[in-house]
Design a protein around this motif. Structure first.
Motif, PDB file in Angstrom:
ATOM      1  N   MET A  51      49.854  54.586  20.505  1.00  0.00           N
ATOM      2  CA  MET A  51      48.908  55.354  19.731  1.00  0.00           C
ATOM      3  C   MET A  51      49.481  56.743  19.519  1.00  0.00           C
ATOM      4  O   MET A  51      49.954  57.366  20.446  1.00  0.00           O
ATOM      5  N   SER A  52      49.433  57.233  18.307  1.00  0.00           N
ATOM      6  CA  SER A  52      50.025  58.523  17.979  1.00  0.00           C
ATOM      7  C   SER A  52      48.974  59.509  17.502  1.00  0.00           C
ATOM      8  O   SER A  52      48.247  59.233  16.556  1.00  0.00           O
ATOM      9  N   PRO A  53      48.882  60.697  18.149  1.00  0.00           N
ATOM     10  CA  PRO A  53      47.919  61.695  17.678  1.00  0.00           C
ATOM     11  C   PRO A  53      48.354  62.343  16.365  1.00  0.00           C
ATOM     12  O   PRO A  53      47.566  62.964  15.695  1.00  0.00           O
ATOM     13  N   THR A  54      49.634  62.209  15.994  1.00  0.00           N
ATOM     14  CA  THR A  54      50.115  62.835  14.769  1.00  0.00           C
ATOM     15  C   THR A  54      49.999  61.916  13.555  1.00  0.00           C
ATOM     16  O   THR A  54      50.066  62.377  12.427  1.00  0.00           O
ATOM     17  N   GLN A  55      49.843  60.628  13.769  1.00  0.00           N
ATOM     18  CA  GLN A  55      49.682  59.691  12.659  1.00  0.00           C
ATOM     19  C   GLN A  55      48.347  59.969  11.983  1.00  0.00           C
ATOM     20  O   GLN A  55      47.347  60.224  12.641  1.00  0.00           O
ATOM     21  N   SER A  56      48.323  59.925  10.669  1.00  0.00           N
ATOM     22  CA  SER A  56      47.110  60.235   9.931  1.00  0.00           C
ATOM     23  C   SER A  56      46.184  59.044   9.829  1.00  0.00           C
ATOM     24  O   SER A  56      46.617  57.909   9.652  1.00  0.00           O
ATOM     25  N   ALA A  57      44.905  59.338   9.903  1.00  0.00           N
ATOM     26  CA  ALA A  57      43.891  58.315   9.673  1.00  0.00           C
ATOM     27  C   ALA A  57      43.831  58.045   8.174  1.00  0.00           C
ATOM     28  O   ALA A  57      44.114  58.927   7.364  1.00  0.00           O
TER      29      ALA A  57
ATOM     30  N   LEU B  73      39.786  66.547  17.263  1.00  0.00           N
ATOM     31  CA  LEU B  73      39.181  65.646  18.248  1.00  0.00           C
ATOM     32  C   LEU B  73      39.893  64.302  18.340  1.00  0.00           C
ATOM     33  O   LEU B  73      39.522  63.458  19.151  1.00  0.00           O
ATOM     34  N   ILE B  74      40.917  64.084  17.505  1.00  0.00           N
ATOM     35  CA  ILE B  74      41.611  62.794  17.477  1.00  0.00           C
ATOM     36  C   ILE B  74      42.640  62.714  18.606  1.00  0.00           C
ATOM     37  O   ILE B  74      43.532  63.546  18.706  1.00  0.00           O
ATOM     38  N   ALA B  75      42.489  61.693  19.441  1.00  0.00           N
ATOM     39  CA  ALA B  75      43.460  61.436  20.512  1.00  0.00           C
ATOM     40  C   ALA B  75      44.644  60.656  19.961  1.00  0.00           C
ATOM     41  O   ALA B  75      45.779  60.846  20.390  1.00  0.00           O
ATOM     42  N   GLY B  76      44.369  59.757  18.997  1.00  0.00           N
ATOM     43  CA  GLY B  76      45.430  58.959  18.430  1.00  0.00           C
ATOM     44  C   GLY B  76      44.939  58.022  17.346  1.00  0.00           C
ATOM     45  O   GLY B  76      43.740  57.790  17.207  1.00  0.00           O
ATOM     46  N   VAL B  77      45.895  57.497  16.573  1.00  0.00           N
ATOM     47  CA  VAL B  77      45.605  56.553  15.495  1.00  0.00           C
ATOM     48  C   VAL B  77      46.568  55.384  15.648  1.00  0.00           C
ATOM     49  O   VAL B  77      47.773  55.581  15.779  1.00  0.00           O
ATOM     50  N   SER B  78      46.023  54.166  15.658  1.00  0.00           N
ATOM     51  CA  SER B  78      46.867  52.989  15.813  1.00  0.00           C
ATOM     52  C   SER B  78      46.153  51.756  15.295  1.00  0.00           C
ATOM     53  O   SER B  78      44.968  51.552  15.585  1.00  0.00           O
TER      54      SER B  78
ATOM     55  N   LEU C  13      39.031  62.041  21.414  1.00  0.00           N
ATOM     56  CA  LEU C  13      39.221  62.542  22.773  1.00  0.00           C
ATOM     57  C   LEU C  13      37.925  62.561  23.583  1.00  0.00           C
ATOM     58  O   LEU C  13      37.957  62.592  24.802  1.00  0.00           O
ATOM     59  N   LEU C  14      36.789  62.561  22.892  1.00  0.00           N
ATOM     60  CA  LEU C  14      35.507  62.734  23.568  1.00  0.00           C
ATOM     61  C   LEU C  14      34.685  61.450  23.621  1.00  0.00           C
ATOM     62  O   LEU C  14      34.745  60.626  22.706  1.00  0.00           O
ATOM     63  N   PRO C  15      33.872  61.309  24.668  1.00  0.00           N
ATOM     64  CA  PRO C  15      32.935  60.190  24.703  1.00  0.00           C
ATOM     65  C   PRO C  15      31.785  60.443  23.722  1.00  0.00           C
ATOM     66  O   PRO C  15      31.538  61.584  23.315  1.00  0.00           O
TER      67      PRO C  15
END
Length: 101
Positions: free
Chosen positions: A1-7, A49-54, A61-63
């Motif tokens: 999972m990459s936090p830099t990959q765009s949604a 707030l995005i931890a990652g995109v995969s 990042l948050l619940p």
């Protein structure tokens, strides 16, 4: 999972606790516009707030309990007016530090 990959439009958005939030409807520079099946039907989630995109999934990042509907239902410009975001910002920094270490 990459936090830099765009949604991308159509990606599912889930919170760190596995709770689904909705589906990306549009990328709005600093935020993602997310459509949800419940009310409010449209929310804006800060990209910070995005931890990652995969694999078509955006993980935050948050619940879910830490994303207040009254704040995320506001457009990005209005969200910045609320002190609640400072609290969220501090929480994000803490979560990032925990994930990095």
């Amino acid at each position: 999972m990459s936090p830099t990959q765009s949604a991308v439009i159509g990606d599912r958005v889930i919170c760190s606790d596995g709770e689904p939030l909705g589906v990306v409807e549009r990328d709005e520079d600093t935020h993602l516009r997310v459509r949800r099946p419940e009310s409010p039907p449209i929310v804006w989630v800060a990209k910070s707030l995005i931890a990652g995109v995969s694999d078509g999934m955006v993980t935050l990042l948050l619940p879910r309990d830490d994303l207040h509907d009254g704040v995320i239902a506001l457009p990005p410009g209005r969200q910045r007016e609320y002190g609640t975001l400072e609290t969220v910002s501090l929480l994000v920094r803490r979560m990032r530090a925990e994930h990095a270490g």
